[in-house]
Design an enzyme around this catalytic site. Structure first.
Site, short mmCIF file in Angstrom:
data_model
loop_
_atom_site.label_atom_id
_atom_site.label_comp_id
_atom_site.label_asym_id
_atom_site.label_seq_id
_atom_site.Cartn_x
_atom_site.Cartn_y
_atom_site.Cartn_z
N GLU A 52 -29.73 -4.92 -2.10
CA GLU A 52 -29.28 -3.33 -2.27
C GLU A 52 -27.75 -3.42 -2.61
O GLU A 52 -27.01 -4.40 -2.46
CB GLU A 52 -29.39 -2.64 -1.00
N HIS A 97 -23.08 -7.76 10.79
CA HIS A 97 -24.25 -7.03 10.61
C HIS A 97 -24.87 -6.99 11.58
O HIS A 97 -25.99 -6.38 11.84
CB HIS A 97 -25.03 -7.36 9.19
N GLU A 151 -32.88 4.40 9.97
CA GLU A 151 -31.39 4.23 9.79
C GLU A 151 -30.89 4.55 8.75
O GLU A 151 -31.53 4.53 7.58
CB GLU A 151 -31.41 2.63 9.96
N GLU A 161 -33.47 1.85 6.32
CA GLU A 161 -34.82 1.20 6.87
C GLU A 161 -35.36 1.99 8.13
O GLU A 161 -34.68 2.80 8.43
CB GLU A 161 -34.35 -0.37 7.12
N ASN A 186 -37.06 0.76 11.72
CA ASN A 186 -37.19 -0.46 12.72
C ASN A 186 -38.38 0.14 13.66
O ASN A 186 -38.18 1.23 14.44
CB ASN A 186 -36.09 -0.44 13.55
N GLU A 229 -30.40 -0.69 21.42
CA GLU A 229 -29.69 0.32 21.73
C GLU A 229 -30.28 1.40 22.39
O GLU A 229 -29.48 2.45 22.40
CB GLU A 229 -28.66 0.42 20.90
N ARG A 261 -22.46 -4.60 24.16
CA ARG A 261 -23.25 -5.89 24.24
C ARG A 261 -22.33 -7.17 24.58
O ARG A 261 -21.63 -7.42 23.63
CB ARG A 261 -24.18 -6.10 23.09
N ARG A 295 17.06 -32.08 43.68
CA ARG A 295 16.87 -32.42 42.19
C ARG A 295 17.26 -34.02 42.47
O ARG A 295 16.15 -34.92 42.26
CB ARG A 295 17.85 -31.71 41.27
N ASP A 296 18.56 -34.47 42.31
CA ASP A 296 18.61 -35.79 42.27
C ASP A 296 18.22 -36.79 43.28
O ASP A 296 17.80 -37.85 43.14
CB ASP A 296 20.28 -35.99 41.96
N ALA A 297 18.34 -36.36 44.50
CA ALA A 297 17.93 -37.09 45.48
C ALA A 297 16.40 -37.29 45.41
O ALA A 297 15.91 -38.64 45.71
CB ALA A 297 18.06 -36.04 46.87
N HIS A 298 15.64 -36.49 44.97
CA HIS A 298 14.18 -36.72 44.97
C HIS A 298 13.90 -37.63 43.77
O HIS A 298 13.01 -38.41 43.66
CB HIS A 298 13.36 -35.65 45.22
N GLN A 299 14.76 -37.37 42.68
CA GLN A 299 14.40 -38.25 41.58
C GLN A 299 14.83 -39.57 41.98
O GLN A 299 14.01 -40.64 41.48
CB GLN A 299 15.48 -37.75 40.39
N ASP A 304 27.94 -37.28 28.51
CA ASP A 304 27.32 -37.91 27.26
C ASP A 304 27.05 -39.08 27.97
O ASP A 304 27.88 -39.62 28.48
CB ASP A 304 28.04 -37.58 26.19
N LYS A 355 31.35 -38.67 36.91
CA LYS A 355 29.77 -38.77 37.36
C LYS A 355 29.48 -40.22 37.64
O LYS A 355 29.44 -41.01 36.56
CB LYS A 355 28.96 -38.33 36.15
N HIS A 396 30.56 -36.82 41.54
CA HIS A 396 29.23 -37.12 41.91
C HIS A 396 28.92 -38.52 42.08
O HIS A 396 29.56 -39.52 41.26
CB HIS A 396 28.48 -36.68 40.67
N HIS A 408 26.10 -42.16 43.78
CA HIS A 408 24.89 -42.68 44.58
C HIS A 408 25.48 -43.53 45.64
O HIS A 408 26.32 -44.27 45.45
CB HIS A 408 24.00 -43.09 43.55
N THR A 454 21.43 -41.96 31.69
CA THR A 454 20.52 -41.52 30.78
C THR A 454 20.71 -40.90 29.51
O THR A 454 21.77 -39.99 29.67
CB THR A 454 19.32 -40.62 31.67
#
Length: 1155
Positions: free
Chosen positions: A232, A267, A307, A320, A322, A328, A373, A568-572, A655, A718, A748, A750, A885
């Site tokens: 069509e 469709h 339709e 068409e 159906n 629906e 749906r 931070r630094d302590a548990h690192q 740095d 540091k 700072h 250690h 680091t």
């Protein structure tokens, strides 16, 4: 005689019928139906069963071998297998077997449902020949209406306007091309013997004709058993309106008004509305009149749908009929209060419409109804079917005005890949269109479906779209509203959490654990916190007076100020950076209330490595809310503006080589962001030792002079390796204090050697304003000096910290308990104390711990002494570096390389031209992190680099600019969600880690709500626990059982969640290594083409070695009766094809590789 029937919901006159005498033979004979078979599956079968039960009729189900576990066979009174040995769809197309089962079980009538055989005239005829009533039109009418070409001719004869198209089905591709040449493009192929969007393809260019013809033919053949097509002219942007008709055997035909089915994709209808909004009354009259006229033209009986397409001028075209019940039909039932299935059955019994109380003048529209749906399709992937299943969670939306028609929508349901993807039909009924839309939105929001993807987020976008709410949609609505695909991510938090717990139970911890220690079963004790806001602290001064005022307040403060590094630094240093935000948050309110006079609390929001998180923005914001009064210094950041906006205050700029150009860049960036500029000089050597001349006192004071001239607020020393000694502290800090009397000094260090407390006291006495400490239970070894010791030693002196010692005790008790949770990572598993040999090897504290762990994990535990000795030699080979680091890692990598290969310094230097040194060492020598003080070591550098390029000057100066906008767009496309500025910056700086984090959270969700023992170890069987997702939302979970290994390499783990049993399938990674599976396509490799959905390979378009262009079809997959063409994403050559015809694939299975 009058006959009445009781209906659900009270007395209602369903059937009023006059019993005709046998002499009135011109009337159809009334014959009650006692047993109905539904020759279909899924929700429509159940819909018919329910109607039959209400009418007192016995029900029979049929099912294929693939549908043994489907709900429709359980809802019927009887159920029988059909199509043994046939393909899934073919089983429901096996007419002889269906008729055989019907006759053997004394079935009176067969209802065809929709799809499959519902529009097959030969099936209707077979039923009639077997003496079984077909609940639908006569075979002749089914044939006429099922043949789209003949239906067009009938419509023309009835005076109903039609779309230009072929008079007969086309028999070849050439006929299709001829039609295109005659009528022009676009055109549409349609299946001649079926509907529902199957076998339908729109063609916009002549190049697409052949491919779409083949695909339409193949789909129609698979869905209806006949691939015949007709063509069509395709009308652009029409409304798709259909009229529900109902006829009886007496020639009566009426309509039940129209439905708007314009919202479609591929469709196939997605959302249906009854009645059509803003439909001109005269047009409605023409549509309904033409529909009834057409039905009468063919002697139509039973339910059907006519339709039409409505063009932009309001002109309608028949497309068409159906000749069956539509998916629906529900919305028509809601607005007319007519049960269409009841009516179908009564018509088949021989009753007339008037006898059922159905007259046109009595049919009224009552409000508005919308049907959505809900399918197992993924809108984010072009609505690809997702039959991965099973449905692990199903919770529906219900309530007033909501109707649900479903079959597979329940927990544990297996979604078959062989059939339609429909999960449940949701129907909302209200007084008007907006009301019905509101009810539908509410119902969809209540749905919780897990285990399969659904289109619910897409449907929610449709329902919130202003064009939809205004009722002005057409068939291009979805295509013209791309925002519908901006899907709100489904959180799925509970299910992902269970998946994570199951994964840990099956495969062990998700973060590498270096020891066999297990987390403590005892939770840490949280000390009591007073009500109300915490007292004012130094951050209040910063916010009020700015960085300069803050620096003055620090310098003028009487007594010694402390920075707490516990967060931070302590548990690192002690716990390999594994402490989670979860445990930081629990103690944060106590810190805010008890230690408001701290200079700062160092943190970065929680562990990164434990959950692969590359960023700390979210956790940092949470901690800032809990500790609003104490400044936060980030340990390091490349984005000071963003860090400041997220709660950071004091920026320590350092740095690893003390390379001045890098330091000055950071100072300028932090100053521009409005942060406190704390410039840090990394310390090494020993200023008190006259024999150590490279890093002398003059080196440090001269560097400090240059930093002060740059405009800093605070100067920091540091001491990352803990190399300071009391004499050096006095000399260095004293010299700096004399040179800069108004500048705050921050130290700072250690405590590796154990002299940390003495050193910090010496610094304080020499004029330092701030020193770094860690709470007692997290201090010492390679961490910072003890907070409690400094507090006690200065108490009652001019250096008094003002910190209550008894509160330090409670704080320490909490961390002692918390430290037990991280026992698998605790450095004390292999290291029992610090070591004064750090003064010789100069290994930074955190690295000392990591090297110790690495040496043990690599089987070098007994050679750690050699590692430390090699570290000294490596440092000297590289020119005696400042070691922070990343420079410390470079020295460490070289040291381990030397130990592993049995090399001395002399060996390494002599063989430098032949040896393959670690990448970090090579890049350092190239200049990628800057220029070390004193220059690069020669001739070692030249030997290693040979002809490799060298970076001159500041490394970052040569980097190309980065388009953050383009990166943001790329990330959003890749991850399917909106990216924050923080996300973009994280991806720019840590692309691999960011990707790992997104993959992790996509799989397991956010896990910050899970306590640490469960996070690391998972629950034990029968253990019960609670998880608070957010305030007011708590999950009660119980681990029930873990199943045996299945053939797919998975184990099923069972939980009880809020009283309901849930199960998770988890891949056993160890078992998977021993089993063979189809490879998966790697998402970041463009040439690897993965299956976009689970399905079967029905065609392969290319061969290995073939040249392909971008967009060229590669293969065709079929799933849920829908075919998908997989196309080439790039141009190239097919390197390898990994699939064969008829192979069944899972999503992302590798199809082929292009290079």
């Amino acid at each position: 005689m009058w006959r009445f029937r009781l209906a659900q919901g009270g007395l209602r006159l369903l059937t009023v019928r006059r019993a005709y005498s046998s002499k009135s033979s011109h009337y159809p004979e009334y014959k009650p139906i006692k047993k109905v078979m539904v020759a279909n599956r899924g929700e429509i079968a159940i819909r018919v069963f329910r109607a039959c039960t209400e009418l007192g009729i016995r029900t029979v189900a049929v099912y294929s071998e693939q549908d043994i576990g489907q709900m429709h066979r359980q809802k019927a009174d009887e159920a029988y297998l059909i199509g043994r040995g046939l393909a899934p769809v073919q089983a429901y197309l096996d007419i002889p077997d269906i008729i055989k089962v019907a006759k053997e079980n004394h079935v009176d009538a067969v209802h065809p449902g929709y799809g499959f055989l519902s529009e097959r005239a030969d099936f209707a005829q077979a039923c009639q020949d077997a003496g079984i009533k077909f609940i639908g039109p006569s075979p002749e009418v089914v044939r006429k209406m099922g043949d789209k070409v003949e239906a067009r001719a009938i419509a023309i004869a009835a005076g109903v306007p039609v779309v230009p198209g072929t008079d007969n089905p086309i028999s070849s591709l050439n006929e299709a091309r001829e039609f295109c040449n005659t009528y022009g493009l676009p055109i549409i192929f349609k299946a001649a013997y079926g509907g529902g969007g199957r076998g339908m393809r729109v063609v916009h260019s002549f190049e697409e004709v052949e491919e779409n013809y083949n695909r339409a033919y193949s789909e129609a053949l698979a869905a209806f058993g006949n691939g015949t097509l007709f063509v069509e002219k395709f009308i652009e942007k029409p409304r798709h309106i259909e009229v529900q008709i109902l006829g009886d055997q007496f020639g009566n035909v009426l309509h039940l008004y129209e439905r708007d089915c314009s919202i479609q994709r591929r469709h196939q209808k997605v959302v249906e509305i009854a009645p059509a909004t803003h439909l001109d009354p005269q047009l409605r009259s023409r549509l309904t009149s033409d529909s009834v006229k057409l039905a009468k033209q063919v002697g139509y009986e039973n339910a059907g749908t006519v339709e039409f397409l409505i063009d932009k001028y309001g002109k309608h075209y028949f497309i068409e009929v159906n000749s069956r019940l539509q998916v629906e039909h529900t919305v028509t039932e809601e607005i007319t209060n007519v049960d269409l299935v009841h009516a179908q059955i009564h018509v088949a019994e021989g009753r007339s419409l008037p006898d059922m109380g159905l007259r046109q003048e009595n049919i009224r529209i009552n409000g508005c109804a919308i049907q959505c749906r809900v399918t197992t399709e993924d809108p984010a992937r072009g609505f690809q079917p997702d039959p991965t299943g099973p449905v692990s969670v199903f919770r529906s939306g219900e309530g007033m005005g909501i109707r649900l028609d479903n079959a597979s929508a329940f927990q544990g349901a297996l979604i078959s890949p062989h059939y339609d993807s429909l999960l449940v039909k949701v129907i909302a009924h209200g007084k008007d269109h907006p009301t019905a839309a509101t009810k539908m939105s509410r119902a969809l929001a209540e749905f919780r479906v897990r285990g399969v993807k659904t289109n619910i987020p897409f449907l929610q976008n449709v329902l919130n779209n202003q064009q939809f709410l205004a009722g002005t949609v057409d068939t291009q609505f979805i295509d013209e509203n791309p925002e519908l695909f901006q899907l709100r991510p489904v959180q799925n938090r509970a299910q992902k959490l269970l998946h994570y717990l199951g994964h840990v139970m099956v495969n062990g911890p998700q973060t590498p654990i270096a020891t066999k220690a297990t987390p403590s079963p005892i939770d840490p004790i949280i000390p009591p916190v007073p009500m109300g806001p915490p007292p004012a602290g130094f951050r209040d001064i910063l916010l009020r007076e700015g960085p300069e005022g803050f620096a003055r307040a620090v310098r003028n403060h009487k007594g010694l100020l402390l920075m707490d590094t516990t967060f931070r630094d302590a548990h690192q240093s002690l716990l390999a950076t594994r402490v989670r935000t979860y445990d930081l948050k629990k103690i944060s309110p106590y810190v805010a209330h008890s230690f408001n006079n701290l200079f700062s609390v160092e943190n970065w929001g929680g562990a990164r490595r434990v959950s692969h998180a590359p960023v700390i923005w979210g956790p940092l914001q949470e901690l800032r809310e809990l500790i609003p009064n104490i400044p936060f210094p980030p340990p390091h950041t490349n984005t000071p503006q963003v860090a400041k906006e997220n709660g950071m205050d004091v920026f320590r700029i350092f740095d690893s080589l003390n390379y001045l150009p890098n330091l000055l860049l950071g100072i300028e960036a932090v100053g521009s962001a409005g942060g406190v500029v704390e410039a840090a000089i990394s310390y090494t050597g020993d200023v008190a030792d006259p024999s150590r001349t490279k890093y002398s006192l003059k080196y440090y004071t001269d560097l400090a002079e240059q930093l002060v001239r740059a405009g800093i607020h605070i100067l920091c020393i540091k001491d990352m390796a803990g190399l300071l000694k009391p004499a050096a502290c006095t000399m260095l800090v004293g010299a700096l204090r004399d040179r800069f009397p108004d500048l705050p000094l921050h130290i700072h260090t250690h405590d590796t050697a154990g002299s940390g407390v003495a050193n910090m006291l010496a610094c304080a006495q020499a004029g330092a304003d701030v020193v770094d400490v860690a709470v007692d239970s997290m201090s010492g070894i390679t961490s910072q000096p003890s907070m409690g010791a400094l507090v006690a030693c200065t108490k009652g002196t001019p250096l008094d910290t003002g910190v209550p010692l008894e509160r330090v005790f409670d704080y320490s008790e909490y961390w002692e308990g918390a430290r037990g949770l991280y026992a698998p990572f605790d450095c004390t598993a292999t290291m029992k104390s610090g070591n004064s040999d750090v003064y010789e090897n100069e290994i930074p504290g955190g690295q000392y711990t990591n090297l110790h762990f690495q040496a043990h994990s690599m089987g070098l535990g007994s050679k750690f002494k050699e590692v430390k000795k090699a570290y000294v030699e490596a440092n000297q080979m590289l020119g005696d570096l400042i070691k922070v680091t990343p420079s410390s890692k470079i020295v460490g990598d070289l040291a381990q390389f030397m130990v592993q290969n049995g090399l001395s310094r002399a060996d390494a230097e002599e063989g430098a031209e032949e040896l393959s040194f670690p990448r970090s060492v090579v890049e350092f020598l190239q200049g990628y992190i800057g220029v070390p003080y004193g220059g690069f070591p020669e001739p070692f550098r030249t030997k290693v680099l040979k002809d490799l390029p060298r970076v001159e000057g500041r490394p970052g100066a040569t980097l190309p600019s980065l388009d953050l906008g383009a990166l943001e767009k790329e990330l959003e496309e890749r991850h399917g969600e909106e990216m924050t500025p923080e996300d973009v910056l994280s991806a720019a700086m840590y692309p691999d880690v960011f990707q790992q984090f997104k993959d992790f959270t996509h799989t397991f969700g956010p896990l910050e709500c899970l306590d640490t023992r469960l996070f690391l170890q998972g629950p034990k069987i029968a253990e019960e626990f609670e998880v608070e997702l957010e305030r007011g939302k708590t999950l009660h979970i119980k681990a029930l059982a873990m199943g045996a290994l299945n053939r797919a390499g998975q184990r099923q783990v069972f939980f009880e969640l809020n009283g309901q049993v849930r199960s998770i399938l988890v891949k056993d990674t160890q078992a998977m290594k021993e089993m063979h599976f189809h490879p998966k396509a790697l998402k970041d490799v463009k040439g690897q083409i993965g299956a976009p959905m689970p399905g079967k390979v029905i065609d392969i378009k290319v061969k290995e070695g073939a040249k392909v262009s971008k967009g060229q079809p590669l293969c065709v997959l079929s799933a849920m009766k829908m075919e998908t063409v997989v196309t080439a994403p790039i141009e190239g050559t097919v390197r390898k094809v990994h699939v064969t015809r008829e192979m069944t694939l899972e999503g992302d299975d590798l199809i082929l590789e292009i290079e």
